[in-house]
Design an enzyme around this catalytic site. Structure first.
Site, mmCIF file in Angstrom:
data_model
loop_
_atom_site.group_PDB
_atom_site.id
_atom_site.type_symbol
_atom_site.label_atom_id
_atom_site.label_comp_id
_atom_site.label_asym_id
_atom_site.label_seq_id
_atom_site.Cartn_x
_atom_site.Cartn_y
_atom_site.Cartn_z
ATOM 1 C CE LYS A 148 -4.228 -1.839 0.964
ATOM 2 N NZ LYS A 148 -5.481 -1.522 0.271
ATOM 3 C CG ASP A 177 -4.118 -0.569 -3.643
ATOM 4 O OD1 ASP A 177 -4.487 0.435 -4.295
ATOM 5 O OD2 ASP A 177 -4.896 -1.268 -2.962
ATOM 6 C CD GLU A 203 -4.544 -3.135 -6.381
ATOM 7 O OE1 GLU A 203 -5.565 -2.729 -5.785
ATOM 8 O OE2 GLU A 203 -3.926 -4.163 -6.070
ATOM 9 C CG ASP A 228 -9.353 -1.600 -6.153
ATOM 10 O OD1 ASP A 228 -10.501 -2.034 -6.114
ATOM 11 O OD2 ASP A 228 -8.583 -1.680 -5.176
ATOM 12 C CE LYS A 255 -10.305 -4.430 -2.742
ATOM 13 N NZ LYS A 255 -9.522 -3.697 -3.750
#
Length: 333
Positions: A148, A177, A203, A228, A255
């Site tokens: 992240k 991400d 992402e 995303d 997701k």
């Protein structure tokens, strides 16, 4: 059929940092459908602050579903199109009712004959904490790590540089991400810096909803871009097609709890493959109930890429897990 639900608060073992803030607990709802003495369980895993269905009437809609479970499936799907996590919980419960036990998608995976590779997720924090997590994942045998980023890019960049000095891209795949953490101008610089380090993909470099800016970035990026958050709230099939046609990303990330469950994810996969866009599936802080269903579904999609599936180990009060991690491969117990 009869249905009921209950709310459950998952407690993080350690506060988990994202570019949207630090998470201490995760709210979720468990849906149980009964029919002729059998039960099917599903998880309606709302993600506060991120889900399209994070709205005041969420529980009212869950109650409505429980009162209308006997209605036609297509009618329910249309009624729940703006409540993707409830629809996904309903899909899970029906499949579980049909297959019994802990099964949703019987396969070689649930027979214990096959497994899936997953990436190791590194949460945001200070440099020491991030490096501690990385060492742990490497020791476990992960070949693909996702970090992240987007809070302290200078420190995050240094961590990536150190990793790449130690491990070539053939030895370690690195994904990042940003959760929309950069402006367009910042993203252009970051994309080049990532390319210099042979980063697999980034992402959501900029905030969702800026289709023109994202299309420009995707057209000239030296580092593949994965959408995303951009997919959240896009529920109409033609709108999904329009988004992919306009932005032309290198990858999309699905997701199921956020993009309309199994049927919603299937639509995205179909459109992506028609447009030569890569994809993979990730979980979104579901409990072990939802994670089990997502893992079983993901296996049936036959993607050769490392998937972004959690292992249920983030919470102190999770349900018993049907999944087991050996190295970087996920098995069904």
């Amino acid at each position: 059929m009869k249905a009921e639900y209950f709310k459950y608060l998952l407690k993080f073992k350690r506060p988990s940092g994202t570019s949207r803030g630090v998470l201490y607990e995760k709210e979720t709802f468990i849906l149980v459908i009964s029919d002729d003495g059998k039960k099917g369980t599903g998880e309606c895993a709302i993600f506060r602050g991120l889900s399209f269905d994070d709205r005041p009437d969420y529980e009212d809609k869950l109650k409505w579903l429980c009162e209308n479970t006997d209605q036609d499936v297509e009618f329910l799907k249309d009624e729940l199109k703006e409540f993707p996590s409830i629809w996904f919980g309903y899909e899970q419960a029906l499949l579980n009712l049909k297959h019994g036990g802990k099964l949703y998608f019987p396969s070689e995976f649930t027979d214990g004959k096959s497994s899936m590779m997953i990436n190791g997720l590194i949460w945001m924090g200070d440099v020491d904490y991030m490096e501690e997590q990385i060492q742990e994942k490497l020791a476990q045998g992960f070949h693909c790590i996702k970090l992240k980023i987007g809070v302290d890019w200078k420190s995050e960049h240094e961590i990536l540089q150190k990793l790449r000095q130690k491990f070539s891209k053939d030895k370690l795949e690195l994904r990042v991400d940003a959760n929309g953490g950069f402006s367009k101008d910042e993203a252009e610089i970051v994309l080049q810096q990532l390319a210099d380090l042979n980063i697999h993909s980034i992402e959501q470099p900029i905030k969702a909803g800026n289709w023109n800016d994202m299309a420009e970035l995707c057209a000239k990026t030296p580092t593949p871009i994965a959408l995303d958050e951009e997919l959240i709230g896009v529920v109409d099939f033609n709108e999904k097609k329009k988004l992919l046609d306009h932005i032309k990303p290198q990858y999309i990330i699905l997701k199921p709890s956020l993009v309309g469950g199994i049927s919603g994810s299937d639509e995205w996969v179909s459109l992506a493959e028609q447009n030569n866009i890569g994809w993979w599936i990730t979980s979104a802080l579901e409990s072990n109930l939802g994670l089990n269903a997502i893992a079983q579904y993901t296996f049936t999609k036959n993607s050769p890429m490392p998937q972004g599936l959690g292992t249920g180990g983030l919470f102190t009060n999770n349900f018993d897990s049907d999944l087991e991690l050996k190295g970087d491969r996920l098995f069904f117990k």
